[in-house]
Design a protein around this motif. Structure first.
Motif, mmCIF file in Angstrom:
data_model
loop_
_atom_site.group_PDB
_atom_site.id
_atom_site.type_symbol
_atom_site.label_atom_id
_atom_site.label_comp_id
_atom_site.label_asym_id
_atom_site.label_seq_id
_atom_site.Cartn_x
_atom_site.Cartn_y
_atom_site.Cartn_z
ATOM 1 N N ILE A 34 1.287 -1.130 -0.163
ATOM 2 C CA ILE A 34 -0.155 -0.030 -0.471
ATOM 3 C C ILE A 34 1.257 1.199 0.525
ATOM 4 O O ILE A 34 0.370 2.029 0.081
ATOM 5 C CB ILE A 34 -1.534 -0.316 1.207
ATOM 6 C CG1 ILE A 34 -0.118 -0.277 2.182
ATOM 7 C CG2 ILE A 34 -2.046 -1.012 1.222
ATOM 8 C CD1 ILE A 34 -0.942 0.860 3.715
ATOM 9 N N GLU A 35 2.401 1.032 -0.394
ATOM 10 C CA GLU A 35 2.768 2.159 0.111
ATOM 11 C C GLU A 35 3.576 2.915 -1.790
ATOM 12 O O GLU A 35 3.540 4.147 -1.359
ATOM 13 C CB GLU A 35 4.306 2.119 0.870
ATOM 14 C CG GLU A 35 4.016 1.924 2.392
ATOM 15 C CD GLU A 35 3.482 3.205 3.266
ATOM 16 O OE1 GLU A 35 3.774 4.425 2.463
ATOM 17 O OE2 GLU A 35 2.109 3.015 4.141
ATOM 18 N N ASP A 193 8.892 -2.797 10.470
ATOM 19 C CA ASP A 193 7.798 -3.088 10.077
ATOM 20 C C ASP A 193 7.261 -4.454 9.712
ATOM 21 O O ASP A 193 7.426 -5.180 8.157
ATOM 22 C CB ASP A 193 7.353 -2.517 8.576
ATOM 23 C CG ASP A 193 6.054 -2.721 7.839
ATOM 24 O OD1 ASP A 193 5.064 -2.867 8.563
ATOM 25 O OD2 ASP A 193 5.904 -1.869 6.517
ATOM 26 N N PHE A 195 6.421 -7.276 8.918
ATOM 27 C CA PHE A 195 4.897 -8.233 9.373
ATOM 28 C C PHE A 195 4.875 -9.811 8.277
ATOM 29 O O PHE A 195 6.039 -9.512 7.842
ATOM 30 C CB PHE A 195 3.671 -7.480 8.791
ATOM 31 C CG PHE A 195 2.881 -6.689 9.480
ATOM 32 C CD1 PHE A 195 4.341 -5.553 10.552
ATOM 33 C CD2 PHE A 195 1.660 -5.951 9.714
ATOM 34 C CE1 PHE A 195 3.600 -4.256 11.131
ATOM 35 C CE2 PHE A 195 0.995 -5.192 10.130
ATOM 36 C CZ PHE A 195 2.349 -4.409 11.743
ATOM 37 N N PHE A 222 10.216 1.180 5.591
ATOM 38 C CA PHE A 222 10.111 1.806 6.917
ATOM 39 C C PHE A 222 10.951 2.104 8.224
ATOM 40 O O PHE A 222 10.613 2.388 9.649
ATOM 41 C CB PHE A 222 8.680 1.326 7.365
ATOM 42 C CG PHE A 222 7.388 2.341 7.068
ATOM 43 C CD1 PHE A 222 7.235 3.643 7.054
ATOM 44 C CD2 PHE A 222 6.477 0.895 6.064
ATOM 45 C CE1 PHE A 222 6.184 4.047 6.606
ATOM 46 C CE2 PHE A 222 5.322 1.487 5.718
ATOM 47 C CZ PHE A 222 4.739 3.837 5.498
ATOM 48 N N PHE A 285 -0.078 0.812 14.795
ATOM 49 C CA PHE A 285 -0.144 0.994 13.233
ATOM 50 C C PHE A 285 -1.783 1.253 13.273
ATOM 51 O O PHE A 285 -2.213 0.910 12.796
ATOM 52 C CB PHE A 285 0.170 -0.784 12.412
ATOM 53 C CG PHE A 285 1.533 -0.739 12.974
ATOM 54 C CD1 PHE A 285 1.450 -1.097 11.480
ATOM 55 C CD2 PHE A 285 2.318 -1.272 13.050
ATOM 56 C CE1 PHE A 285 2.748 -0.792 10.932
ATOM 57 C CE2 PHE A 285 3.720 -1.158 13.116
ATOM 58 C CZ PHE A 285 4.147 -1.667 11.547
ATOM 59 N N ARG A 289 -3.280 3.021 10.182
ATOM 60 C CA ARG A 289 -3.992 2.380 9.380
ATOM 61 C C ARG A 289 -5.613 3.591 9.779
ATOM 62 O O ARG A 289 -6.137 3.631 8.459
ATOM 63 C CB ARG A 289 -4.544 1.479 9.769
ATOM 64 C CG ARG A 289 -2.954 -0.201 9.894
ATOM 65 C CD ARG A 289 -3.566 -1.268 9.973
ATOM 66 N NE ARG A 289 -2.909 -2.519 9.989
ATOM 67 C CZ ARG A 289 -2.947 -3.329 9.661
ATOM 68 N NH1 ARG A 289 -4.437 -3.235 10.290
ATOM 69 N NH2 ARG A 289 -2.891 -4.270 9.185
ATOM 70 N N HIS A 305 -5.479 -1.530 4.715
ATOM 71 C CA HIS A 305 -5.665 -1.714 6.148
ATOM 72 C C HIS A 305 -6.869 -1.969 7.302
ATOM 73 O O HIS A 305 -6.873 -1.146 7.146
ATOM 74 C CB HIS A 305 -4.133 -2.346 6.567
ATOM 75 C CG HIS A 305 -3.500 -3.224 5.442
ATOM 76 N ND1 HIS A 305 -3.707 -4.112 5.608
ATOM 77 C CD2 HIS A 305 -2.570 -2.533 5.171
ATOM 78 C CE1 HIS A 305 -2.141 -4.253 4.319
ATOM 79 N NE2 HIS A 305 -1.799 -2.996 3.958
#
Ligand SMILES: Nc1ncnc2c1ncn2[C@@H]1O[C@H](COP(=O)(O)OP(=O)(O)OP(=O)(O)O)[C@@H](O)[C@H]1O
Ligand SMILES: N[C@@H](CCO)C(=O)O
Length: 331
Positions: A34-35, A193, A195, A222, A285, A289, A305
């Protein structure tokens, strides 16, 4: 598809003139993320990822690309930026900083078990130690200062219960960041980040005794210098969570923390503030988000998200005690 900047075949052909990477075999936009705008590019020389940075500036980019090079050369599996013919690690495409990095093998494990968590915990600690002699110092740009700027922007969109929690937690984190215990915690380059969707696993080689094999960490955009414990808290909050309740799964949490500690034991300050750091990781986050949900950018196809996931996690960390005992039991 989260492709914010469209790249035509002509754009790519011109771009490839800056590299010695052979002929293009395949080129496709990557729907997740998404970045940034990301594309898989296969050439006669190998497989690469082309990333157009949508927010990061040319001044900020060397930190990330040099960090990836540094880590890759210190035994941490990370994408290696490919130098252009002029030696630069990035250039401008449609006026935006753009880089080629090597494509890692493997696939993401979105339903990790204890073995995956142990692999990630151990490599995260190795990554922290490997970053100690990295020469650049750029702070985590999504830390307290960003929360203080962003929370007032999202407050008009949220309900009373969310407003109260956003404000109370910001006050708590502001005090925590100002404490002497916080100042004493070890710090350095962090992924920030890490994840499940930013780690790849490859099939384990036979006869190694391992059921899983870490393929690599990616999406370092990030990354920044921060407390190592913050990086671990962000990672635990994603890898070890029960996705329905937001609670931490004891077995996965213990596996990750134990594995991390085999490489780098925790300090007394870190043990005292594990829950504060889990809250910081959840808050970071939740805020981002909320921002992306209420103030979205345009993209060919964007999958925002769910902010409520991290609100749930934050509320759970506020009320829970199990996470503290899980960490202490590793000593
Ligand atoms: N170096 C790499 N090797 C293999 N696959 C990669 C690599 N970089 C990116 N990918 C693939 O591209 C997808 C999107 O990349 P990424 O997650 O970095 O998106 P982003 O928009 O830059 O970041 P974010 O995850 O913050 O939204 C990943 O899920 C992964 O499948
Ligand atoms: N990992 C982030 C996305 C931005 O990298 C999230 O899940 O909100």
């Amino acid at each position: 598809m989260a492709v914010f900047t469209v790249v035509t075949d002509t754009d790519l052909a011109q771009w490839m003139r800056h590299y010695d990477l052979g002929e293009i075999v395949d080129f496709r936009g990557i729907p997740s993320g998404i970045e940034n705008s990301n594309f898989f590019v296969t050439t006669t020389h190998g497989a690469y990822v082309l990333t157009i940075f949508e927010k990061l500036t040319a001044e900020q980019l060397p930190f990330y690309l040099d960090l990836m090079r540094h880590l890759a050369s210190h035994g941490v599996p990370a994408p290696d930026p490919v130098p252009r013919n002029d030696g630069a690690l990035f250039g401008l495409l449609h006026g935006k900083p753009t880089a080629f990095v090597t494509k890692l093998a493997g696939s993401a494990e979105l339903a990790p078990g204890v073995e995956h968590c142990a692999e990630v915990g151990q490599m995260l600690a190795r990554m922290h130690l490997a970053g100690r002699d990295f020469e650049h110092r750029q702070p985590n740009l999504r830390s307290l200062g960003w929360w203080q700027q962003t929370v007032p922007v999202v407050l008009p969109f949220v309900g009373d219960a969310q407003r109260e929690l956003l404000e109370a937690e910001l006050a708590h984190q502001t005090a925590f960041f100002a404490s002497s215990d916080y100042a004493a915690m070890p710090e350095g380059p962090c992924h920030c980040d890490l994840f499940r969707d930013n780690v790849l696993f490859a099939p384990a080689a036979p006869d190694t005794g391992h059921s899983v094999r870490l393929g690599g960490f990616f999406d370092f955009y990030f990354a920044g210098c921060d407390k190592w414990l913050f990086d671990l808290a962000v990672t635990v909050n994603d890898w070890c969570v029960d996705l329905t309740t937001g609670r931490l799964d004891p077995a996965r949490t213990e596996a990750m923390l134990r594995a991390y500690q085999t490489v780098r034991p925790f300090t007394p300050e870190e043990l005292r503030h594990w829950r504060d750091m889990l809250r910081a990781g959840a808050y970071r986050f939740w805020v981002s988000r909320l921002y992306d949900f209420y103030l979205p950018r345009t993209a060919a196809l964007l999958q925002p998200h769910d902010p409520t996931h991290f609100e749930r996690i934050l509320r759970e960390r506020l009320s829970g005690t199990d996470t503290l005992s899980a960490l202490s039991s590793c000593n």
